[in-house]
Motif scaffolding. Structure first.
Motif, PDB file in Angstrom:
ATOM      1  N   GLY A  55       0.793  -1.221   0.000  1.00 37.56           N
ATOM      2  CA  GLY A  55       0.000   0.000   0.000  1.00 37.56           C
ATOM      3  C   GLY A  55       0.820   1.263   0.000  1.00 37.56           C
ATOM      4  N   GLY A  56       2.121   1.155  -0.267  1.00 34.97           N
ATOM      5  CA  GLY A  56       2.977   2.329  -0.220  1.00 34.97           C
ATOM      6  C   GLY A  56       2.684   3.314  -1.328  1.00 34.97           C
ATOM      7  N   GLY A  57       2.380   2.804  -2.511  1.00 34.64           N
ATOM      8  CA  GLY A  57       2.050   3.682  -3.624  1.00 34.64           C
ATOM      9  C   GLY A  57       3.272   4.346  -4.225  1.00 34.64           C
ATOM     10  N   GLN A  58       3.023   5.310  -5.093  1.00 32.30           N
ATOM     11  CA  GLN A  58       4.090   6.017  -5.783  1.00 32.30           C
ATOM     12  C   GLN A  58       3.861   7.520  -5.697  1.00 32.30           C
ATOM     13  OE1 GLN A  58       3.729   4.101  -9.677  1.00 32.30           O
ATOM     14  NE2 GLN A  58       5.628   2.984  -9.278  1.00 32.30           N
ATOM     15  N   LEU A  59       4.954   8.261  -5.831  1.00 35.48           N
ATOM     16  CA  LEU A  59       4.904   9.711  -5.817  1.00 35.48           C
ATOM     17  C   LEU A  59       4.883  10.235  -7.248  1.00 35.48           C
ATOM     18  CD1 LEU A  59       7.466  10.352  -2.960  1.00 35.48           C
ATOM     19  CD2 LEU A  59       4.979  10.485  -2.829  1.00 35.48           C
ATOM     20  N   PRO A  60       4.380  11.431  -7.460  1.00 34.70           N
ATOM     21  CA  PRO A  60       4.237  11.938  -8.828  1.00 34.70           C
ATOM     22  C   PRO A  60       5.581  12.156  -9.499  1.00 34.70           C
ATOM     23  CG  PRO A  60       3.833  13.675  -7.231  1.00 34.70           C
ATOM     24  CD  PRO A  60       3.921  12.399  -6.459  1.00 34.70           C
ATOM     25  N   ALA A  61       5.590  11.999 -10.802  1.00 36.53           N
ATOM     26  CA  ALA A  61       6.780  12.253 -11.607  1.00 36.53           C
ATOM     27  C   ALA A  61       6.316  12.680 -12.990  1.00 36.53           C
ATOM     28  CB  ALA A  61       7.660  11.012 -11.694  1.00 36.53           C
ATOM     29  N   GLN A  62       7.229  13.240 -13.778  1.00 31.21           N
ATOM     30  CA  GLN A  62       6.879  13.677 -15.126  1.00 31.21           C
ATOM     31  C   GLN A  62       7.654  12.890 -16.178  1.00 31.21           C
ATOM     32  OE1 GLN A  62       7.509  17.935 -15.047  1.00 31.21           O
ATOM     33  NE2 GLN A  62       5.420  18.339 -14.395  1.00 31.21           N
ATOM     34  N   ASP A  63       8.907  13.202 -16.343  1.00 31.80           N
ATOM     35  CA  ASP A  63       9.669  12.591 -17.428  1.00 31.80           C
ATOM     36  C   ASP A  63      10.338  11.283 -17.029  1.00 31.80           C
ATOM     37  OD1 ASP A  63       9.027  14.722 -19.093  1.00 31.80           O
ATOM     38  OD2 ASP A  63      10.663  15.926 -18.268  1.00 31.80           O
ATOM     39  N   SER A  64      10.417  11.002 -15.728  1.00 27.80           N
ATOM     40  CA  SER A  64      11.045   9.773 -15.263  1.00 27.80           C
ATOM     41  C   SER A  64       9.991   8.823 -14.714  1.00 27.80           C
ATOM     42  CB  SER A  64      12.077  10.085 -14.179  1.00 27.80           C
ATOM     43  OG  SER A  64      11.437  10.727 -13.086  1.00 27.80           O
ATOM     44  N   GLN A  65      10.432   7.645 -14.320  1.00 27.39           N
ATOM     45  CA  GLN A  65       9.523   6.679 -13.715  1.00 27.39           C
ATOM     46  C   GLN A  65       9.042   7.217 -12.372  1.00 27.39           C
ATOM     47  OE1 GLN A  65       8.306   3.728 -14.799  1.00 27.39           O
ATOM     48  NE2 GLN A  65       9.238   4.140 -16.790  1.00 27.39           N
ATOM     49  N   PRO A  66       7.773   6.962 -12.015  1.00 25.21           N
ATOM     50  CA  PRO A  66       7.295   7.375 -10.699  1.00 25.21           C
ATOM     51  C   PRO A  66       8.174   6.809  -9.589  1.00 25.21           C
ATOM     52  CG  PRO A  66       5.467   6.648 -12.063  1.00 25.21           C
ATOM     53  CD  PRO A  66       6.726   6.308 -12.810  1.00 25.21           C
ATOM     54  N   ILE A  67       8.270   7.525  -8.497  1.00 27.52           N
ATOM     55  CA  ILE A  67       9.124   7.137  -7.376  1.00 27.52           C
ATOM     56  C   ILE A  67       8.286   6.361  -6.368  1.00 27.52           C
ATOM     57  CG2 ILE A  67      10.520   8.015  -5.471  1.00 27.52           C
ATOM     58  CD1 ILE A  67      11.124  10.462  -7.194  1.00 27.52           C
ATOM     59  N   ASP A  68       8.754   5.171  -5.993  1.00 31.44           N
ATOM     60  CA  ASP A  68       8.086   4.413  -4.952  1.00 31.44           C
ATOM     61  C   ASP A  68       8.109   5.209  -3.652  1.00 31.44           C
ATOM     62  OD1 ASP A  68       7.516   2.237  -6.564  1.00 31.44           O
ATOM     63  OD2 ASP A  68       9.402   1.240  -6.117  1.00 31.44           O
ATOM     64  N   ARG A  69       6.977   5.240  -2.959  1.00 31.61           N
ATOM     65  CA  ARG A  69       6.909   6.024  -1.724  1.00 31.61           C
ATOM     66  C   ARG A  69       7.716   5.383  -0.607  1.00 31.61           C
ATOM     67  NH1 ARG A  69       3.996   7.487   2.859  1.00 31.61           N
ATOM     68  NH2 ARG A  69       2.673   5.646   2.940  1.00 31.61           N
ATOM     69  N   VAL A  70       7.779   4.056  -0.573  1.00 29.73           N
ATOM     70  CA  VAL A  70       8.498   3.356   0.493  1.00 29.73           C
ATOM     71  C   VAL A  70       9.602   2.510  -0.122  1.00 29.73           C
ATOM     72  CG1 VAL A  70       8.312   1.796   2.455  1.00 29.73           C
ATOM     73  CG2 VAL A  70       6.371   3.246   1.834  1.00 29.73           C
TER      74      VAL A  70
END
Length: 469
Positions: free
Chosen positions: A106-121
């Motif tokens: 359930g950690g999810g991801q943080l927003p990103a634009q040109d790169s891959q989204p960043i894992d929250r955890v």
């Protein structure tokens, strides 16, 4: 511009020094703790916008006590719950598959634009120092891309706090904007912010929207779906991430210069009524069911009856029993209807801010519309010498209230709407009592002696009328 904040909880002095150095080099302002207890004190008292947590899994509760994985896992659970969109990096000396799964679930991801989204955890072992540095630098780069966005506000407007700045930059980021021109609209009882936003890229404007900061994303259905589309703004998207766990509702608008109804009630009260009337009629037309409730149940969407008794009891007002029965018509209601939540867009009034939507009495919305005009911090009427307590005592809830005042036509129009919507006298006075008493928990009201006197006078009149109903 202040550096973003990272919280480091690590009991190994050598590892703490290394981690702190990596964080500071990347441009974070570090709050460092060597055990759980002082970290908890900071987190429970601080209003800082925290973007990154770096936690050891094996931690002591207090300095010098034994460290265990269980204590560290408890802290991780608390952080994930209380800071649901901050970045977390967890260090463990023994990263079992099960622990990784539990940490990431359930950690999810943080927003990103040109790169891959960043894992929250992210879970790392203690010897993965290079990977740690890469994660920190990558995340700092994301935060910098938000800070790079320029915010432009009208001259003389109140300064934005750090969270509002982040929210607005997060909105522009979603549109790949480089700047955002912001004009504040009136907020609601929840004190959440509402803005008109022009979002620009380097080649020019890409969007004009109304943005509303909310605590939860909401769910489909409800009052907004029952009203004619022309009478409410459509939420075109809801954004989250890097906003202290909050959300932004992005509302579609048609005109170039929308403004809240609040802005014209003082100078153009007749026009304000004319503009608002179609929205009032649409709200009154929502299907409702005739019900018999206790007054405590009737007022629950506004305030708990015991809480109400405590608030106005402090001013010597006796609250009637909450067990009094009352007949009403119950249906979906806006719940926070004041002139700031009616937006004039392209010449038409539309509703915004359904954050306080409730299944409640038909008279609720018109009563909040009436009293909010006197107490809302953005109201142009609030702060004037009128109404004096004697006028409230003699004329409130009658057609004479506001007679001779420059906004007389506004109050007459709202009073007519109340008459159309209310079912019984008991219903009316119970809701007036609840809404007036509710104001006594807001600091901006308590800081203004004249407003407190008006609110108390309204509450006293309502309590007496309810007791005699």
């Amino acid at each position: 511009m202040a550096n973003p904040i990272a919280v480091l909880v690590e009991d190994d002095p050598q590892q703490a020094e290394i981690s702190e150095g990596v964080l500071e080099t990347a441009g974070f302002s570090v709050r460092s703790f060597n055990s759980i207890a002082p970290a908890r004190v900071y987190l429970s008292t601080s209003t800082d916008l925290i973007d990154l947590f770096v936690l050891d899994r094996r931690l002591p509760v207090k300095e010098g006590e034994p460290a265990t994985d269980e204590f560290g896992d408890e802290l991780l659970k608390e952080v994930r719950s209380n800071h649901p969109d901050s970045r977390l990096i967890v260090f463990t000396g023994f990263a079992t598959v099960r622990h990784i799964q539990e940490s990431l679930q359930g950690g999810g991801q943080l927003p990103a634009q040109d790169s891959q989204p960043i894992d929250r955890v992210t879970v790392l072992e203690k010897d993965q120092s290079l990977e740690f540095k890469e994660h920190v630098v990558q995340f700092r780069r994301l935060l910098q891309s938000l800070d790079d966005i320029e915010i432009i506000t009208p001259s003389g407007s109140d300064p934005l706090n750090e969270l509002d700045k982040r929210v607005l930059r997060r909105l522009a980021f979603d549109y790949r904007g480089v700047s955002i021109v912001v004009a504040s609209l009136a907020g609601g009882l929840t004190e959440a912010s509402v803005w008109r936003c022009e979002i620009n890229r380097s080649e020019g404007r890409v969007a004009t929207v109304v943005a509303k900061r909310v605590k939860s994303p909401g769910s489909p259905g409800g009052l907004a779906e029952l009203l004619p589309r022309a009478k409410t703004t459509a939420t075109v998207r809801t954004l989250s991430g890097l906003m202290a766990g909050g959300y932004i509702n992005v509302l579609q608008i048609a005109g170039e210069s929308p403004y809240p109804l609040m802005e014209i009630i003082a100078e153009q009260p007749a026009q304000a009524v004319e503009l608002a009337r179609p929205v009032w009629d649409a709200l009154h037309g929502v299907v409702a069911q005739r019900r018999t409730l206790t007054v405590a149940e009737l007022c629950e969407p506004l305030i708990a009856w015991e809480r109400l008794s405590g608030l106005i009891g402090a001013y010597g007002i006796s609250v009637p029993a909450g067990s009094l029965t009352v007949t009403t018509h119950v249906g979906p209601r806006h719940g926070d209807l004041h002139p700031g939540n009616v937006l004039i867009d392209n010449g038409q009034a539309v509703l915004i801010d359904f954050d306080s939507e409730a299944f409640a009495a038909g008279a609720l919305d018109p009563i909040t519309m009436l009293i909010s005009t006197l107490v809302h911090p953005a109201s142009p009427i609030r702060g004037a010498a009128w109404p004096v307590v004697s006028e409230i005592e003699s004329a409130f809830a009658t057609g004479d209230f506001g007679q001779g005042h420059p906004c007389e036509l506004w109050f007459r129009g709202v009073q007519d709407w109340i008459s159309e919507c209310r079912t019984t006298e008991r219903e009316y006075w119970a809701l007036v009592l609840a809404y007036a008493g509710r104001q006594l928990r807001y600091q901006d009201v308590l800081d203004d002696r004249e407003i407190v006197e008006r609110v108390v006078a309204i509450a006293k009149r309502a309590a007496e009328a309810l007791a005699n109903s």
